[in-house]
Write a protein that holds these residues in place. Structure first.
Motif, PDB file in Angstrom:
ATOM      1  N   MET A  69     -51.539 -18.331  40.228  1.00 47.91           N
ATOM      2  CA  MET A  69     -50.916 -19.492  39.086  1.00 47.91           C
ATOM      3  C   MET A  69     -51.646 -20.281  38.946  1.00 47.91           C
ATOM      4  O   MET A  69     -52.779 -20.110  37.783  1.00 47.91           O
ATOM      5  N   VAL A  70     -52.847 -20.280  39.971  1.00 44.64           N
ATOM      6  CA  VAL A  70     -54.121 -21.632  39.876  1.00 44.64           C
ATOM      7  C   VAL A  70     -55.327 -21.155  39.119  1.00 44.64           C
ATOM      8  O   VAL A  70     -56.004 -21.160  38.678  1.00 44.64           O
ATOM      9  N   ALA A  71     -55.462 -19.702  39.614  1.00 42.35           N
ATOM     10  CA  ALA A  71     -57.179 -19.177  38.795  1.00 42.35           C
ATOM     11  C   ALA A  71     -55.985 -18.695  37.738  1.00 42.35           C
ATOM     12  O   ALA A  71     -57.480 -18.687  36.800  1.00 42.35           O
ATOM     13  N   GLN A  72     -54.720 -18.299  37.475  1.00 48.62           N
ATOM     14  CA  GLN A  72     -54.438 -18.099  36.067  1.00 48.62           C
ATOM     15  C   GLN A  72     -54.904 -18.949  35.326  1.00 48.62           C
ATOM     16  O   GLN A  72     -55.218 -19.300  34.058  1.00 48.62           O
ATOM     17  N   ARG A  73     -54.356 -20.417  35.394  1.00 45.73           N
ATOM     18  CA  ARG A  73     -54.596 -21.623  35.004  1.00 45.73           C
ATOM     19  C   ARG A  73     -55.932 -21.490  34.054  1.00 45.73           C
ATOM     20  O   ARG A  73     -56.721 -22.149  33.500  1.00 45.73           O
ATOM     21  N   LEU A  78     -61.038 -22.000  31.507  1.00 42.80           N
ATOM     22  CA  LEU A  78     -62.022 -22.008  30.439  1.00 42.80           C
ATOM     23  C   LEU A  78     -62.038 -21.686  29.046  1.00 42.80           C
ATOM     24  O   LEU A  78     -62.537 -21.707  28.796  1.00 42.80           O
ATOM     25  N   LYS A  79     -61.117 -20.508  28.697  1.00 46.08           N
ATOM     26  CA  LYS A  79     -61.261 -19.949  27.375  1.00 46.08           C
ATOM     27  C   LYS A  79     -60.973 -21.035  26.458  1.00 46.08           C
ATOM     28  O   LYS A  79     -61.476 -20.606  25.546  1.00 46.08           O
ATOM     29  N   GLU A  80     -60.074 -21.746  27.261  1.00 41.88           N
ATOM     30  CA  GLU A  80     -59.157 -22.896  26.177  1.00 41.88           C
ATOM     31  C   GLU A  80     -60.749 -23.740  25.601  1.00 41.88           C
ATOM     32  O   GLU A  80     -60.363 -24.569  24.482  1.00 41.88           O
TER      33      GLU A  80
END
Length: 160
Positions: A69-73, A78-80
């Motif tokens: 979940m931390v990696a997905q956030r 990064l994309k935002e």
């Protein structure tokens, strides 16, 4: 394009591998990475595939899920933050790995700067009473235009 990322609990990218086309099997990309080779030198364990897990294996799964979940956030942030990763730049596969790397580095710098700013931020937004903004009389017009275009480009507002 595949991005393999190792992220710390503060969402900083600690290791990334990019450049593999999206058509490559993720397992193949992982097996060819330096991180995988380092892990191979360590202790090997057989993962249980059964439904009845011991308490320690169940705890491991919970922690693994939290880590994912931390990696997905971190990837979402990064994309935002870097709109260039969502734009037409995806068509330029030669420059894309370097752009992703730079965006990850800038992502980490922003996190580090946020920590410093929060630690050093005064409680008031008022300047000293004698403060006067200093303005340089000489401005390089070309450099100013390039800076503004670079800002728009990196924010994803300007096509390449």
């Amino acid at each position: 394009m595949i991005l393999q990322a190792i992220v710390d609990p503060d969402m900083r990218f600690r290791d990334i591998v990019t450049g593999w086309p999206g058509s490559v099997n993720e397992s193949s990309a992982l097996r060819s990475s330096g991180f995988f080779n380092l892990c191979e030198k360590g202790k090997k364990i057989q993962l249980c595939k059964g439904k009845h897990l011991s308490e320690s294996k169940s705890e491991f799964n919970k922690r693994h899920f939290a880590t994912r979940m931390v990696a997905q956030r971190a990837l979402a942030r990064l994309k935002e933050m870097w709109g260039i990763l969502q734009g037409t730049i995806w068509r330029d596969t030669n420059r894309l790995p370097r752009i992703i790397l730079v965006c990850c580095l800038l992502h980490n710098i922003v996190i580090d700067m946020e920590d410093e700013v929060q630690d050093e931020m005064p409680l008031t937004h008022h300047h000293d009473p004698g403060y006067k903004q200093q303005i340089c009389d000489y401005v390089d017009k070309k450099a100013s235009m390039l800076r503004d275009k670079l800002t728009l480009y990196l924010s994803g507002s300007l096509p390449p």
